[in-house]
Design a protein around this motif. Structure first.
Motif: not given
Length: 396
Positions: A22-28, A47-51, A84-88
């Motif tokens: 699963a991609a990591e949440i980098s920003e809300i 959810f929160s950033v970095r989850e 990116t592929q692993d950032k959302l």
């Protein structure tokens, strides 16, 4: 060479069954608010950033925001955008509801139907942008009251409510008239811990006078209550309460209720809805605290039996509904045929001592942008006058 090819094919096949990380949440990003701070939304998010991003947590967050009534449901959007592929990045677009209304059409319809029912209810949504809203309601029917309250949107979908009601009732059920006059204070906590589940806890203190032709009583109770609601392929609701008498001359009593509801789609233009309700109260339950039933009494806390007058009371009930709905025009206007059958028994009597009351009726539903608006006509038999009702949501 053959061995190398076999190994490569095996590795490829295995990758088909291994879930991608699963991609990591980098920003809300929260946008659209005019008067409220973004923290009002942030504390509702599951959810929160970095989850790691989970679709179910996005759904839960949306349900919490909608349940708060503070944000316009027609413009509310939550979505994940891949960076990116692993950032959302999660984007929340939210506009506050109006101070007095979500939408002018809904405001007009709700006020009109309320006034037809001899009541006025108004919520003042979040006027200061801090998550605090105010409620007031007035009823000038035979079940008259004045109610004032406030509610606060806390974190993780919790809503705290405090209300006070002063009431004056002149009612008749089972051909027995009674008068009550008093007030109550009620504290309530509502929460959405997971997707499709709502828990409601409340504590009510009520004190009132109760009068019939034969007796006059003073009643005083402390009533904790719990309600569980699940919405899914099958909707299920259960309630449990116990009233503790603060007067040595009065007995404690219990209540339990259940409701099971399921829709069956016949095709893209018709469906059948089956609904079952049941309730049990201890025989010590005072007459003015018993279940009431008849007519389109759902909004008044009664059990709707849509072809009957609102005149039944008891400590036990069973009620079933079958409703056939068919699309008449586009997807907005549907016709309805329904059958209600019910039993409600008086204290110290059994349900088997009573015959079923079976009614039928017709209706029409308009699926507006703010929910279904429906008009119904219920019939007991050809000799009695039909009962008409118009309102929001389901009538069963």
């Amino acid at each position: 060479m053959k061995n190398i090819i076999l190994v490569l094919i095996t590795i490829y096949i295995l990758t088909l069954f291994v879930p991608a990380a699963a991609a990591e949440i980098s920003e809300i990003e929260i946008k659209g608010l005019q008067k409220s701070d973004t923290s009002l939304i942030e504390k509702q998010l599951a959810f929160s950033v970095r989850e790691k991003f989970e679709e179910e947590k996005l759904i839960l967050s949306r349900q919490r925001l909608l349940n708060s009534d503070l944000f316009n449901p027609f413009t509310l959007k939550l979505a994940g955008r891949e960076i990116t592929q692993d950032k959302l990045k999660v984007i929340v677009e939210a506009e506050e509801s109006g101070v007095f209304m979500i939408h002018p059409y809904e405001f007009a319809i709700r006020k009109t139907t309320g006034l037809l029912g001899e009541k006025f209810e108004q919520k003042i949504w979040n006027p200061a942008g801090n998550g605090i809203s105010y409620n007031l309601a007035f009823d000038w029917s035979d079940d008259s009251y004045q109610e004032y309250g406030l509610e606060y949107l806390a974190d993780q979908g919790k809503i705290y409510r405090l209300s006070w009601r002063n009431f004056d009732q002149d009612l008749e059920f089972n051909q027995q008239q009674y008068l009550t006059e008093g007030n109550f204070y009620k504290f309530e906590i509502e929460s959405l811990p997971v997707v499709n589940i709502k828990n409601t806890y409340s504590l009510k203190y009520q004190k009132n006078d109760y009068s019939t032709l034969n007796k006059d009583l003073e009643q005083e109770y402390l009533i904790p209550d719990y309600n569980f609601l699940y919405r899914g392929a099958v909707n299920f609701e259960a309630g449990l309460s116990r009233a503790f008498s603060l007067d040595d001359d009065q007995s404690d009593f219990n209540k339990i209720t259940i409701n099971i509801n399921k829709g069956f789609e016949l095709n893209n233009k018709s469906q059948i809805i089956a609904d079952f309700k049941g309730g049990y109260a201890s025989d010590e339950t005072p007459f003015n605290y018993q279940f009431t039933a008849g007519a389109f009494s759902k909004s008044d806390g009664g059990i709707p039996i849509r072809g009957q007058e609102y005149e039944f009371a008891g400590t036990k009930y069973l009620k079933g509904t079958l409703e056939y709905q068919r699309q008449l025009w586009q997807r907005k206007i549907w016709g309805v045929l329904f059958i209600d059958t019910a039993k409600i028994s008086a204290s110290n009597m059994s349900l088997s001592d009573y015959d079923c009351e079976t009614d039928a009726g017709v209706g029409i539903i308009y699926y507006s942008f703010s929910g279904p608006i429906r008009a119904d006509l219920g019939f007991d038999n050809l000799d009695s006058d039909p009962i008409f009702n118009i309102g929001f949501g389901s009538s069963f």
